[in-house]
Design a protein around this motif. Structure first.
Motif, short mmCIF file in Angstrom:
data_model
loop_
_atom_site.label_atom_id
_atom_site.label_comp_id
_atom_site.label_asym_id
_atom_site.label_seq_id
_atom_site.Cartn_x
_atom_site.Cartn_y
_atom_site.Cartn_z
N GLY A 153 0.81 -1.22 0.00
CA GLY A 153 0.00 0.00 0.00
C GLY A 153 0.84 1.26 0.00
N GLU A 154 2.17 1.10 -0.10
CA GLU A 154 3.03 2.29 -0.06
C GLU A 154 2.99 3.04 -1.40
OE1 GLU A 154 3.90 -0.79 -0.55
OE2 GLU A 154 5.85 -1.01 -1.49
N LEU A 155 3.08 4.36 -1.34
CA LEU A 155 3.09 5.15 -2.57
C LEU A 155 4.49 5.06 -3.18
CD1 LEU A 155 1.66 7.23 -4.44
CD2 LEU A 155 2.56 9.02 -2.95
N LEU A 156 4.58 4.47 -4.36
CA LEU A 156 5.90 4.32 -5.01
C LEU A 156 6.25 5.55 -5.85
CD1 LEU A 156 5.74 0.60 -6.26
CD2 LEU A 156 6.90 1.49 -4.24
N GLY A 157 5.23 6.28 -6.26
CA GLY A 157 5.51 7.48 -7.06
C GLY A 157 4.27 7.91 -7.82
N LYS A 158 4.44 8.98 -8.57
CA LYS A 158 3.32 9.44 -9.40
C LYS A 158 3.87 10.09 -10.67
CE LYS A 158 2.52 14.08 -7.52
NZ LYS A 158 1.61 14.95 -6.81
N HIS A 159 3.04 10.07 -11.71
CA HIS A 159 3.42 10.74 -12.96
C HIS A 159 2.31 11.70 -13.35
CE1 HIS A 159 5.00 11.47 -16.96
NE2 HIS A 159 3.81 11.19 -17.47
N ASP A 177 11.69 2.72 -9.64
CA ASP A 177 12.49 1.54 -9.33
C ASP A 177 11.62 0.62 -8.47
OD1 ASP A 177 14.64 -0.03 -9.35
OD2 ASP A 177 15.96 1.33 -8.23
N THR A 178 11.17 -0.50 -9.02
CA THR A 178 10.25 -1.37 -8.28
C THR A 178 10.90 -2.75 -8.12
OG1 THR A 178 9.11 -2.51 -10.10
CG2 THR A 178 8.41 -0.24 -9.63
N LYS A 179 10.24 -3.60 -7.34
CA LYS A 179 10.80 -4.95 -7.17
C LYS A 179 10.70 -5.76 -8.47
CE LYS A 179 6.74 -6.96 -4.96
NZ LYS A 179 6.17 -7.52 -3.77
N PHE A 180 9.98 -5.25 -9.44
CA PHE A 180 9.91 -5.93 -10.75
C PHE A 180 10.82 -5.27 -11.77
CE2 PHE A 180 5.69 -6.23 -8.68
CZ PHE A 180 5.75 -7.58 -8.37
N GLY A 181 11.69 -4.40 -11.32
CA GLY A 181 12.58 -3.68 -12.24
C GLY A 181 12.07 -2.27 -12.46
#
Ligand SMILES: NC(=O)CC(=O)C(=O)O
Length: 277
Positions: A107-113, A145-149
């Protein structure tokens, strides 16, 4: 991570925000049961009709109903969600952006565009739409940058600007996600061509997710959500109706294509000083 399972929800968007959030929730739950994806993608403007007259009323700041709901779903379901886009209330009184929020599986916010290129079109007798009447443009290129690349994000009209994709690829993106809502004029002419071109130019995977076509809406979305591989081949494509787009993407295959046909290495960048700032 060698493979990543990507699911797009080509959902019907109505005039009622609550219904749109319920629809997103229902499709996310159903899609997880059916496909167990790693990443779920929603369409451009999934909580509002794609129509300037709705954006101010449907807009929210971070922490509003839509982001709270999607964040909660990502956490409860333990899945990364690239939340299409919504009209985001910006810092200034009248600032509204077309914004993608990305939540990780906790549920963490990884980013936004924020959509960089606003869609202004005027084809007499066919389509006139001017996002810039209501929306403000984003100013940042987004590679997360995510755990999937590394995943690049672009929204709809952004796909028409190849330089943006070259920069995302250079920053390490291997998958570019494009929530998009082309229409029945530009869609048949350009949607597939652009998605395949950006994938092939940069030897990346592209996953483009549209709303389903709503015959009652002022803007007729093209649909045709699609996943394209680094060879430019369409791996999955929908028509205009609601449905799921799904593929397991193989990152080894991306390296294979890049090794076999090394266009990125063969670039003569010293000759390409074409864009004057
Ligand atoms: N809706 C968009 O942002 C873009 C589009 O429909 C097009 O480029 O065509």
């Amino acid at each position: 991570m060698k493979t990543v399972k990507v699911l797009g929800c080509q959902m019907m968007v109505e005039e009622d925000k609550k219904m749109n959030l319920e629809k997103a929730e229902e499709m996310i739950a159903r899609g997880i049961r059916k496909y167990q994806p790693d990443i779920i993608i929603l369409p451009e403007m999934f909580n509002t009709p794609y129509d300037n007259s709705y954006f101010p009323e449907f807009s929210e700041a971070y922490g509003g109903d839509t982001t709270l709901k999607i964040q909660k779903l990502a956490k409860e379901q333990g899945v990364m969600i690239i939340a299409g886009s919504i009209p985001e209330q910006g810092e200034g009184e009248k600032e509204i952006y077309n914004t993608t929020y990305v939540f990780g599986s906790k549920g963490e916010l990884l980013g936004k565009h924020r959509k960089i290129h606003l869609f202004d079109i005027d084809i007499p007798g066919k389509i006139t739409f001017k996002e810039s009447d209501v929306l403000s443009p984003g100013e940042e290129i987004t590679v997360l940058d995510t755990k999937f690349g590394k995943i690049g994000i672009a929204i709809c009209y952004d796909v028409r600007f190849p330089e943006l994709f070259q920069i995302m690829e250079k920053e390490g993106a291997r998958l570019v996600v494009i929530p998009g809502a082309f229409n029945t004029t530009t869609g048949p002419a350009h949607w597939e061509l652009l998605m395949r071109s950006r994938a092939l130019d940069n030897q990346v995977y592209v996953a483009a997710v549209s709303p389903a076509r709503n015959s009652k809406a002022s803007y007729q979305a093209y649909g045709h959500s699609m996943i394209v591989d680094p060879w430019g081949r369409i791996l999955d494509e929908l028509e205009e109706k609601e449905g799921f787009l799904y593929r397991e993407l193989d990152i080894d295959y991306l390296h294979q294509v890049r090794g076999e046909l090394p266009t990125r290495k063969n670039r003569r960048v010293s000759l390409y000083d074409t864009i004057k700032k």
